[in-house]
Design an enzyme around this catalytic site. Structure first.
Site, mmCIF file in Angstrom:
data_model
loop_
_atom_site.group_PDB
_atom_site.id
_atom_site.type_symbol
_atom_site.label_atom_id
_atom_site.label_comp_id
_atom_site.label_asym_id
_atom_site.label_seq_id
_atom_site.Cartn_x
_atom_site.Cartn_y
_atom_site.Cartn_z
ATOM 1 N N THR A 1 1.119 -4.448 4.457
ATOM 2 C CA THR A 1 0.888 -4.838 5.517
ATOM 3 C C THR A 1 -0.069 -5.925 5.829
ATOM 4 O O THR A 1 -0.080 -6.557 6.731
ATOM 5 C CB THR A 1 -0.130 -3.436 6.256
ATOM 6 N N ASP A 2 -0.393 -6.520 4.870
ATOM 7 C CA ASP A 2 -1.239 -7.630 4.923
ATOM 8 C C ASP A 2 -0.699 -8.959 5.465
ATOM 9 O O ASP A 2 -1.366 -9.547 6.186
ATOM 10 C CB ASP A 2 -2.077 -8.079 3.416
ATOM 11 N N SER B 1 1.569 -7.591 -0.686
ATOM 12 C CA SER B 1 2.018 -8.536 0.055
ATOM 13 C C SER B 1 1.516 -9.851 0.157
ATOM 14 O O SER B 1 2.163 -10.679 0.344
ATOM 15 C CB SER B 1 2.251 -7.962 1.407
ATOM 16 N N THR C 1 0.922 -1.324 -0.135
ATOM 17 C CA THR C 1 -0.108 0.087 0.032
ATOM 18 C C THR C 1 0.913 1.347 -0.073
ATOM 19 O O THR C 1 0.441 2.167 -0.721
ATOM 20 C CB THR C 1 -0.735 0.051 1.231
#
Length: 331
Positions: free
Chosen positions: A90-91, A58, A14
């Site tokens: 961040t996932d 990610s 992101t």
């Protein structure tokens, strides 16, 4: 003044996303070099080298790519970098962080960061997170702490941090223990001494497959029964409460555990599995008798990473020792 050398790699996520056209969803397009240009203060702190190793969400990262990134990071340390910063989505940040932490042998810090707002959004926090991560990587007090995640002014241990909100800025927390440090007034403040770490050798096998299933109310056993026939080499169960499953699942787990390692973690998002509290069929005591291992404070996703690495370096027989380390919180 001779500034320290700092290495930064961008993987996507992101923090690197923008929309190509109005009304379209954002996608990774912003390079590491462009992200670095958004933080001009860094030039006064370090001699920075930056590379774009990927522009991926990610969710599309994999273990093979992470091993290549690890090799790149280790080369930077050999070339004189005092620390390394990785920028990613961040996932899967909590999983990549623990993956690196189990394999990072250096005293020099490896710091991961990202952003919850895309580069095109007002108030995008990516540049601030990147600057904070670099401050942490440059801090002498960050040495011998392994891999850390820096988000929203907080520093988290790789083995404890979790993404606990889908969209909020304060998405990352460390349940039970809290952050290990804070960035305040441009300074790095640690709240605890470095924890003892155990580092694994690099996996020489990379084809092992680890299944992960979540226990749920009245769930059937079809997938569970197929674990062995589908060719899985290990199994992680996100169990109820302190590490529990139904009676029917417990019966199948006993059969599966005769052939492959089985880890039981808690699906709750916080706290540890138990060891000797409950005795009913499907309880932690019953599952231990049936050959399963309890994950302690290690969440199901991180338990899966650990098992993949242990199988990859043929140390699965040491699983109980590694999980024992996760059954207590080090201050």
């Amino acid at each position: 003044m001779d500034l320290p050398k700092l290495a930064i790699a961008a993987l996507g996520g992101t923090v690197s996303m923008q929309a190509r056209n109005a009304g379209e969803g954002v996608i990774p397009t912003v390079s590491g070099e462009t992200l670095l240009a958004s933080v001009p203060q860094l030039t006064t702190l370090a001699r920075v080298t930056v590379e774009t190793l990927g522009l991926l969400p990610s969710a599309s990262l994999d273990f093979e790519l992470l091993l290549n990134v690890l090799s790149w990071a280790e080369f930077q340390i050999k070339q004189g970098a005092v620390g390394v910063v990785l920028i990613q989505g961040t996932d899967t940040l909590e999983e990549t962080a623990v993956f690196f932490d189990y394999l990072w042998p250096h005293d020099a810090p490896l710091v991961l960061t990202g952003a919850m707002r895309s580069a095109a959004q007002p108030g995008a926090e990516g540049p601030a997170n990147l600057l904070d991560a670099c401050r942490v990587a440059l801090s002498e007090n960050s040495r011998r702490r392994g891999v850390q995640v820096v988000m929203n002014g907080e520093i988290h241990q790789a083995r404890r941090v979790r993404k606990t909100d889908s969209l909020a800025l304060q998405a990352f927390t460390s349940p039970v223990v809290g952050p290990t440090g804070l960035i305040m007034e441009d300074r790095v403040h640690y709240l605890r001494a470095p924890a003892q770490r155990t580092v694994l050798p690099l996996p020489h096998q990379k084809t092992q497959k680890i299944a992960m299933l979540e226990a749920s109310l009245s769930a059937d056993t079809l997938f569970l029964e197929s674990t062995l026939t589908l060719g899985y080499d290990g199994l992680v169960i996100a169990g109820f409460g302190a590490g529990h499953v139904s009676q029917s699942w417990a019966t199948v787990i006993e059969h599966v555990a005769e052939s492959i390692p089985v880890i039981i973690a808690t699906r709750t998002g916080s706290g540890s599995t138990a060891q000797a509290s409950y005795g009913f069929h499907g309880s932690e005591m019953d599952l231990i008798r049936k050959g399963a291992s309890m994950a302690g404070f290690l969440c199901p996703r991180k338990a899966r990473v650990l098992l993949w690495l242990l199988l990859g370096c043929q140390r699965q027989h040491e699983l109980s020792r590694y999980l024992k380390d996760e059954s207590c919180i080090q201050n």
